[in-house]
Motif scaffolding. Sequence first.
Motif, PDB file in Angstrom:
ATOM      1  N   PRO A  88      30.601  10.188  -9.807  1.00 47.04           N
ATOM      2  CA  PRO A  88      31.252   8.988  -9.279  1.00 47.04           C
ATOM      3  C   PRO A  88      32.460   9.256  -8.400  1.00 47.04           C
ATOM      4  N   ASN A  89      33.057  10.430  -8.487  1.00 41.70           N
ATOM      5  CA  ASN A  89      34.225  10.739  -7.670  1.00 41.70           C
ATOM      6  C   ASN A  89      33.858  11.424  -6.360  1.00 41.70           C
ATOM      7  N   ASN A  90      32.562  11.635  -6.134  1.00 45.81           N
ATOM      8  CA  ASN A  90      32.094  12.247  -4.887  1.00 45.81           C
ATOM      9  C   ASN A  90      31.603  11.159  -3.946  1.00 45.81           C
ATOM     10  N   THR A  91      31.778  11.407  -2.668  1.00 40.95           N
ATOM     11  CA  THR A  91      31.271  10.493  -1.649  1.00 40.95           C
ATOM     12  C   THR A  91      30.363  11.264  -0.707  1.00 40.95           C
ATOM     13  N   SER A  92      29.592  10.519   0.043  1.00 38.21           N
ATOM     14  CA  SER A  92      28.657  11.129   0.978  1.00 38.21           C
ATOM     15  C   SER A  92      28.635  10.312   2.257  1.00 38.21           C
ATOM     16  N   THR A  93      28.434  10.979   3.365  1.00 40.03           N
ATOM     17  CA  THR A  93      28.302  10.256   4.636  1.00 40.03           C
ATOM     18  C   THR A  93      26.967   9.533   4.717  1.00 40.03           C
ATOM     19  N   HIS A  94      26.034   9.880   3.837  1.00 43.10           N
ATOM     20  CA  HIS A  94      24.703   9.273   3.870  1.00 43.10           C
ATOM     21  C   HIS A  94      24.727   7.810   3.468  1.00 43.10           C
ATOM     22  N   GLN A  95      25.650   7.429   2.562  1.00 42.84           N
ATOM     23  CA  GLN A  95      25.726   6.054   2.072  1.00 42.84           C
ATOM     24  C   GLN A  95      24.376   5.604   1.534  1.00 42.84           C
ATOM     25  N   TYR A  96      23.765   6.460   0.713  1.00 41.40           N
ATOM     26  CA  TYR A  96      22.430   6.180   0.193  1.00 41.40           C
ATOM     27  C   TYR A  96      22.425   6.331  -1.321  1.00 41.40           C
ATOM     28  N   GLY A  97      22.865   5.328  -2.022  1.00 45.07           N
ATOM     29  CA  GLY A  97      22.803   5.347  -3.474  1.00 45.07           C
ATOM     30  C   GLY A  97      23.858   6.214  -4.122  1.00 45.07           C
ATOM     31  N   TYR A  98      23.575   6.626  -5.352  1.00 45.51           N
ATOM     32  CA  TYR A  98      24.500   7.424  -6.145  1.00 45.51           C
ATOM     33  C   TYR A  98      24.490   8.882  -5.699  1.00 45.51           C
ATOM     34  N   VAL A  99      25.667   9.474  -5.601  1.00 46.28           N
ATOM     35  CA  VAL A  99      25.766  10.916  -5.386  1.00 46.28           C
ATOM     36  C   VAL A  99      25.572  11.564  -6.750  1.00 46.28           C
ATOM     37  N   VAL A 100      24.637  12.527  -6.816  1.00 44.90           N
ATOM     38  CA  VAL A 100      24.277  13.124  -8.105  1.00 44.90           C
ATOM     39  C   VAL A 100      24.156  14.642  -7.988  1.00 44.90           C
ATOM     40  N   GLU A 101      24.244  15.288  -9.140  1.00 49.88           N
ATOM     41  CA  GLU A 101      23.939  16.714  -9.264  1.00 49.88           C
ATOM     42  C   GLU A 101      22.632  16.824 -10.026  1.00 49.88           C
ATOM     43  N   VAL A 102      21.702  17.594  -9.495  1.00 48.11           N
ATOM     44  CA  VAL A 102      20.424  17.812 -10.178  1.00 48.11           C
ATOM     45  C   VAL A 102      20.643  18.843 -11.281  1.00 48.11           C
ATOM     46  N   LEU A 103      20.364  18.443 -12.518  1.00 44.99           N
ATOM     47  CA  LEU A 103      20.477  19.357 -13.653  1.00 44.99           C
ATOM     48  C   LEU A 103      19.148  20.038 -13.938  1.00 44.99           C
ATOM     49  N   GLU A 104      18.052  19.289 -13.706  1.00 48.61           N
ATOM     50  CA  GLU A 104      16.695  19.817 -13.923  1.00 48.61           C
ATOM     51  C   GLU A 104      15.740  18.974 -13.094  1.00 48.61           C
ATOM     52  N   ILE A 105      14.773  19.636 -12.488  1.00 44.63           N
ATOM     53  CA  ILE A 105      13.793  18.912 -11.687  1.00 44.63           C
ATOM     54  C   ILE A 105      12.437  19.632 -11.782  1.00 44.63           C
ATOM     55  N   ASN A 106      11.372  18.849 -11.883  1.00 45.35           N
ATOM     56  CA  ASN A 106      10.016  19.409 -11.978  1.00 45.35           C
ATOM     57  C   ASN A 106       9.097  18.675 -11.029  1.00 45.35           C
ATOM     58  N   ASN A 107       8.186  19.425 -10.441  1.00 47.39           N
ATOM     59  CA  ASN A 107       7.188  18.896  -9.515  1.00 47.39           C
ATOM     60  C   ASN A 107       6.082  18.229 -10.328  1.00 47.39           C
ATOM     61  N   LEU A 108       5.841  16.937 -10.108  1.00 46.62           N
ATOM     62  CA  LEU A 108       4.772  16.239 -10.815  1.00 46.62           C
ATOM     63  C   LEU A 108       3.428  16.318 -10.099  1.00 46.62           C
ATOM     64  N   THR A 109       3.425  16.782  -8.858  1.00 47.29           N
ATOM     65  CA  THR A 109       2.181  16.850  -8.102  1.00 47.29           C
ATOM     66  C   THR A 109       1.513  18.217  -8.217  1.00 47.29           C
ATOM     67  N   ALA A 110       2.219  19.185  -8.823  1.00 44.96           N
ATOM     68  CA  ALA A 110       1.641  20.525  -9.000  1.00 44.96           C
ATOM     69  C   ALA A 110       0.583  20.501 -10.082  1.00 44.96           C
ATOM     70  N   ASN A 111      -0.440  21.313  -9.891  1.00 42.78           N
ATOM     71  CA  ASN A 111      -1.522  21.403 -10.894  1.00 42.78           C
ATOM     72  C   ASN A 111      -1.218  22.437 -11.935  1.00 42.78           C
TER      73      ASN A 111
END
Length: 111
Positions: A88-111
């Motif tokens: 919440p204390n970070n800003t972005s020039t994108h102005q597109y929703g919440y600025v977030v840090e990815v803690l974990e991410i997985n591909n759902l389209t991978a077989n």
Amino acid sequence: MKLPQKMAKACLAFTLVSFSLAGGGCSGGGGSSDNQILSGTGTVMHHAFEGGFYAIDGDDGQHYDPTNLSPAFQQDNLRVKYRIQKLPNNTSTHQYGYVVEVLEINNLTAN
């Protein structure tokens, strides 16, 4: 009360109201502004404005602007499952929703 004093008080009141109203729209999408951790699914999308960037459009209807999306996940229309933390204390020039840090991410389209 003399006219200059009335005008000074009116200007001060207007300024205070203006600042309080302007500050209300600064969060990236409403709701809580703490360092909330969220999990969900969504789609990585490339957006061409502001120099081009990748964001996650959550299935919850929210938009997330990750600060650390790995190049391996920078693919337009990639379905993912994610765990993110709002910044919440970070800003972005994108102005597109919440600025977030990815803690974990997985591909759902991978077989």
